[in-house]
Design a protein around this motif. Structure first.
Motif, short mmCIF file in Angstrom:
data_model
loop_
_atom_site.label_atom_id
_atom_site.label_comp_id
_atom_site.label_asym_id
_atom_site.label_seq_id
_atom_site.Cartn_x
_atom_site.Cartn_y
_atom_site.Cartn_z
N ARG A 10 61.16 -42.39 -64.06
CA ARG A 10 61.91 -41.50 -64.95
C ARG A 10 60.93 -40.57 -65.66
NH1 ARG A 10 65.80 -44.68 -68.85
NH2 ARG A 10 63.82 -45.34 -69.74
N PRO A 43 68.58 -37.84 -69.02
CA PRO A 43 69.46 -37.89 -67.84
C PRO A 43 70.01 -36.56 -67.37
CG PRO A 43 69.99 -39.66 -69.37
CD PRO A 43 69.02 -38.78 -70.07
N THR A 90 70.46 -33.15 -65.74
CA THR A 90 69.67 -32.50 -64.69
C THR A 90 69.42 -31.04 -65.02
OG1 THR A 90 71.69 -31.93 -63.49
CG2 THR A 90 70.61 -34.02 -62.91
N GLN A 97 73.96 -35.52 -63.74
CA GLN A 97 73.18 -36.59 -64.36
C GLN A 97 72.34 -37.29 -63.29
OE1 GLN A 97 73.61 -37.99 -67.91
NE2 GLN A 97 74.24 -35.86 -68.09
N GLY A 98 71.08 -37.55 -63.62
CA GLY A 98 70.20 -38.29 -62.73
C GLY A 98 69.16 -39.04 -63.55
N GLN A 99 68.66 -40.13 -63.03
CA GLN A 99 67.73 -40.97 -63.79
C GLN A 99 66.30 -40.78 -63.28
OE1 GLN A 99 68.62 -42.61 -66.53
NE2 GLN A 99 70.72 -41.89 -66.29
N ARG A 100 65.82 -41.65 -62.42
CA ARG A 100 64.42 -41.55 -61.99
C ARG A 100 64.19 -40.38 -61.04
NH1 ARG A 100 65.43 -47.17 -61.12
NH2 ARG A 100 64.40 -48.50 -62.66
N TYR A 111 68.86 -36.02 -57.97
CA TYR A 111 69.39 -37.35 -57.71
C TYR A 111 68.39 -38.40 -58.21
CZ TYR A 111 66.28 -36.23 -53.90
OH TYR A 111 65.18 -35.81 -53.20
N THR A 112 68.76 -39.67 -58.10
CA THR A 112 67.97 -40.77 -58.66
C THR A 112 67.25 -41.53 -57.55
OG1 THR A 112 69.48 -41.01 -60.53
CG2 THR A 112 68.16 -42.93 -59.98
N TRP A 113 66.07 -42.03 -57.90
CA TRP A 113 65.28 -42.84 -56.96
C TRP A 113 65.25 -44.29 -57.43
CZ3 TRP A 113 62.95 -40.77 -52.58
CH2 TRP A 113 62.97 -39.37 -52.48
N SER A 154 65.84 -41.66 -50.47
CA SER A 154 66.07 -42.27 -51.78
C SER A 154 67.18 -43.31 -51.74
CB SER A 154 66.44 -41.19 -52.80
OG SER A 154 67.77 -40.72 -52.56
#
Length: 724
Positions: A371, A375, A377, A397-400, A419-421, A434
């Motif tokens: 992160r 959150p 984007t 919204q995306g996290q890591r 996007y989130t990993w 991912s």
């Protein structure tokens, strides 16, 4: 005596000597010969019963820059050899099923040390050394007749819980309590006195203990989700029976056959208040990358650094992590819901980056899921952007994102992705794939474009998961997940990858957690995101056409033949072979997910099952899995491995049968990530190995208690138990 007679006599004598020598060589080849080299410690383990076969000899030292442990198993004559010990003073002792720990003997490399095993006086004393699985299998599962649940005014099980299998999945196995803890160890099968003393009964004590620490809110929410009172009663009944003297009904067997060839090496590599999630040692596509280099560990919610072990020098270092936005949330923002028996109300986790997993590229650079911001984007991820993927499916919204570490320059670079990993894996074209969504999204990052441009926007893309519902072989207009299906259109599904792995044919597979859960095949096509299509395969569950039933996949890997391997919360290791499917793979029928039961093979994990359980295969719990495509362990290519988190070892599936490579010390081995490396392609068993972290979120639950750190564990397989 004539010369001829003398000559014939010499021939006979030499023949006898040669025969004797050859017999001795064959015997040595068959049984092994104890030869203690200058870097080894070896000897024989005996007890009043004679030689003790299949017990562990443990050598540990604190003389090195970090604590170092090496563990081997005795052969059928009680002989052992601990190979390749760095110089130092070692404490050497014996641990085994049916024994108590022997007194520790001081030794240095090069010594022959015979050890006296201590027989356990009774079953109770012996059971203290059993893997957690044997204690946790005493858990009494609600009967199948109690499902579906009838709610708080009925049987206490939530109405959303439709089956015994779903109960096991959501509050017992990997998607429940064993997703973070080794249930059944001494710390969990006993309620801390500081909690029990202030509770009305053991049910109330369980409701209180799950509120402990910074994960307390999450644990309490999980109990509430399934029916808190009923869940607390199940666990309270378990610990009550143990407190009143109930012992495991089954006993573990000692290592047998090739299980005795294992060499386990262990390093401390972090501070006692953090925990490990994953590790990386090499490029999964070419495991000779980073040969003899450091192994990197991820601390997830617990800390903002990478922890490193240098195996060549038995030393540890750290790489401090950073975020792009100083206002990035931190796990320190979540205080304990209630005081921990170990740390009180202290906030021990303080991570902004929450690094989860890694990939290593062919240059030895480390790509970490991390992160780096709040959150929300960037605008170019959202509606109105000119990014090709955002035009088709915007993300708010995306996290890591990613954090790139180059060991050559010692430079850290933060990379933002929409996007989130979660898990990070390379395909053969240097594209990272991912997991973790957001829901309905698969993302990729082309490192070739990044290296040329350093343009994070240009290097990334993402796509929705779209089924070829109308069967025309191409992606077209589709219906949304909440809309009725249209046989003339394709259909979007709202799944999220947890495990992810590219396959040899260019597709990408991932797990969709849930009940029964599924694996999903993502095919990018010639021009993603416009051309990307998916296929959806549920784990067989309540399927009369399926010979086996299971549920809830988590980890995932693909072997060199394209067969998908995953671990199930139903206590199974599962494989899926798409080539076995008999029906159409793109059609309204295929959209159900239950259309290819013939593609699945399920292997129940070894060991006992829970009391009353009829909808799962074993009480063991495996968080993740790995396919050893390059024979880095030493038992063959394409061998599937899984983390036996309650059986305290590595589960190795060879020709359909499990070997269990246990880590007996310290008790509490619990792994998540797996990786492997070849340091010397010509070095035989010494030149390669499999690495796992000890990943329990509560390392203070392990043998040794508060102050115990997470460990890096290396597994190697010798040709025999005495090889050095």
């Amino acid at each position: 005596m004539s010369k001829r007679t003398s000559y014939m006599g010499m021939v006979i004598v030499l023949g006898v000597l040669l025969a004797t020598t050859l017999a001795g060589v064959r015997a040595a080849q068959k049984t092994g010969t104890l030869r203690v080299g200058s870097a080894d410690v070896g000897g024989v383990v005996t007890s009043p019963n004679g030689p003790e076969a299949g017990v562990w000899v443990i050598a540990e030292t604190s003389d090195l820059p970090t604590k170092f442990v090496k563990i081997v198993v005795t052969d059928d004559q009680g002989r052992y050899l601990v190979p390749e010990l760095p110089k130092g003073n070692y404490s050497v002792f014996v641990r085994g099923y049916g024994l108590l720990d022997s007194p520790k003997v001081q030794a240095t490399p090069g010594q022959t040390v015979n050890l006296k095993a201590v027989l356990a006086p009774d079953k109770k004393a012996a059971a203290e050394y059993y893997p957690a699985l044997y204690w946790f299998s005493l858990l009494q599962i609600p009967p199948k007749s109690d499902f579906p649940g009838t709610g708080p005014s009925g049987n206490g099980i939530a109405t959303s819980i439709k089956s015994q299998g779903q109960w096991i999945r959501e509050i017992v196995n990997t998607d429940g309590c064993t997703g973070c803890h080794q249930m059944g160890d001494k710390a969990t099968r006993e309620i801390p006195e500081s909690i029990l003393h202030h509770s009305a009964d053991s049910k109330a004590a369980w409701e209180r203990r799950i509120q402990s620490g910074q994960a307390g809110a999450g644990m309490a929410a999980r109990f509430n989700q399934v029916g808190s009172k009923r869940a607390a009663a199940m666990y309270a009944d378990w610990t009550d029976r143990i407190a009143h003297g109930e012992l495991p009904s089954a006993a573990p067997s000692r290592p047998q056959g090739k299980e005795r060839n294992v060499v386990v090496t262990m390093w401390d590599w972090a501070d006692p208040k953090v925990y490990l999630h994953d590790d990386i040692s090499s490029d999964k596509r070419n495991p000779t990358v980073n040969a003899n280099g450091p192994i990197y560990g991820a601390l997830e919610e617990s800390g903002d650094y990478l922890t490193l072990v240098d195996p060549a020098h038995t030393a540890t270092t750290q790489v401090k992590l950073t975020v792009r936005d100083p206002h990035t949330p931190s796990s320190a923002d979540t205080p304990p819901l209630a005081a921990s028996p170990f740390f009180g109300n202290e906030v021990i986790w303080n991570s902004q980056t929450t690094v989860h997993s890694f990939a290593m590229d062919k240059q030895g650079r480390v790509w970490a899921a991390a992160r780096i911001r709040k959150p929300e984007t960037p605008a170019w991820c959202q509606a109105g952007s000119d990014h090709p993927s955002a035009k088709m499916f915007s993300i708010t919204q995306g996290q890591r994102g990613l954090e790139l570490y180059d060991p050559n320059t010692k430079q850290l670079t933060t990379i933002d992705t929409c996007y989130t990993w979660g898990h990070v894996n390379f395909d053969d074209y240097d594209v990272l794939w991912s997991s973790f969504g957001p829901a309905g999204v698969e993302g990729w990052f082309d490192t070739k474009i990044w290296d040329k441009t350093h343009d994070e926007k240009k290097a990334q893309g993402w796509s929705a998961f779209v089924l070829d519902y109308n069967g025309d072989g191409k992606r077209g207009a589709y219906t949304e997940p909440n809309e009725p299906a249209d046989p003339t259109k394709d259909k979007r599904i709202n799944v999220t990858f947890y495990g992810v792995s590219p396959a040899p044919d260019g597709s990408v597979w991932g797990t969709a957690m849930g009940m029964p859960g599924a694996i999903v095949r993502f095919v990018p096509g010639s021009h993603p995101p416009e051309t990307a299509l998916s296929e959806y395969y549920e784990v067989p569950w309540n399927n009369p056409k399926a010979p086996v039933q299971g549920y809830a996949p988590r980890g995932l890997d693909v072997d060199s033949k394209g067969i998908v391997w995953t671990v199930l919360s139903s206590g199974h290791f599962a494989s899926f072979d798409r080539s076995k499917c008999k029906g159409p793979l793109n059609s309204p029928t295929a959209a159900t997910g239950q259309h290819c039961p013939e593609g699945w093979t399920l292997y129940p994990f070894p060991g006992p099952n829970y009391k009353g359980a009829v909808e799962n295969g074993s009480a063991d719990s495996a968080y993740y899995n790995f396919v050893d495509r390059f024979d880095m362990l030493g038992v063959g290519k394409d061998v599937p491995l899984a983390t036996g988190n309650l059986s305290e070892g590595l589960l190795v599936l060879v020709d359909g049968k499990f070997m269990t490579l246990r880590v007996p010390y310290p008790m509490g081995y619990y792994a998540k990530g797996l990786d492997g490396r070849i340091d010397n392609p010509n070095g035989g068993w010494k030149g390669k190995g499999i690495y796992t972290p000890i990943s329990t979120r509560a390392p203070f639950h392990m043998e040794g208690g508060k102050g115990t750190t997470s460990k890096l564990v290396k597994f190697q397989m010798r040709p025999d138990p005495l090889a050095n």
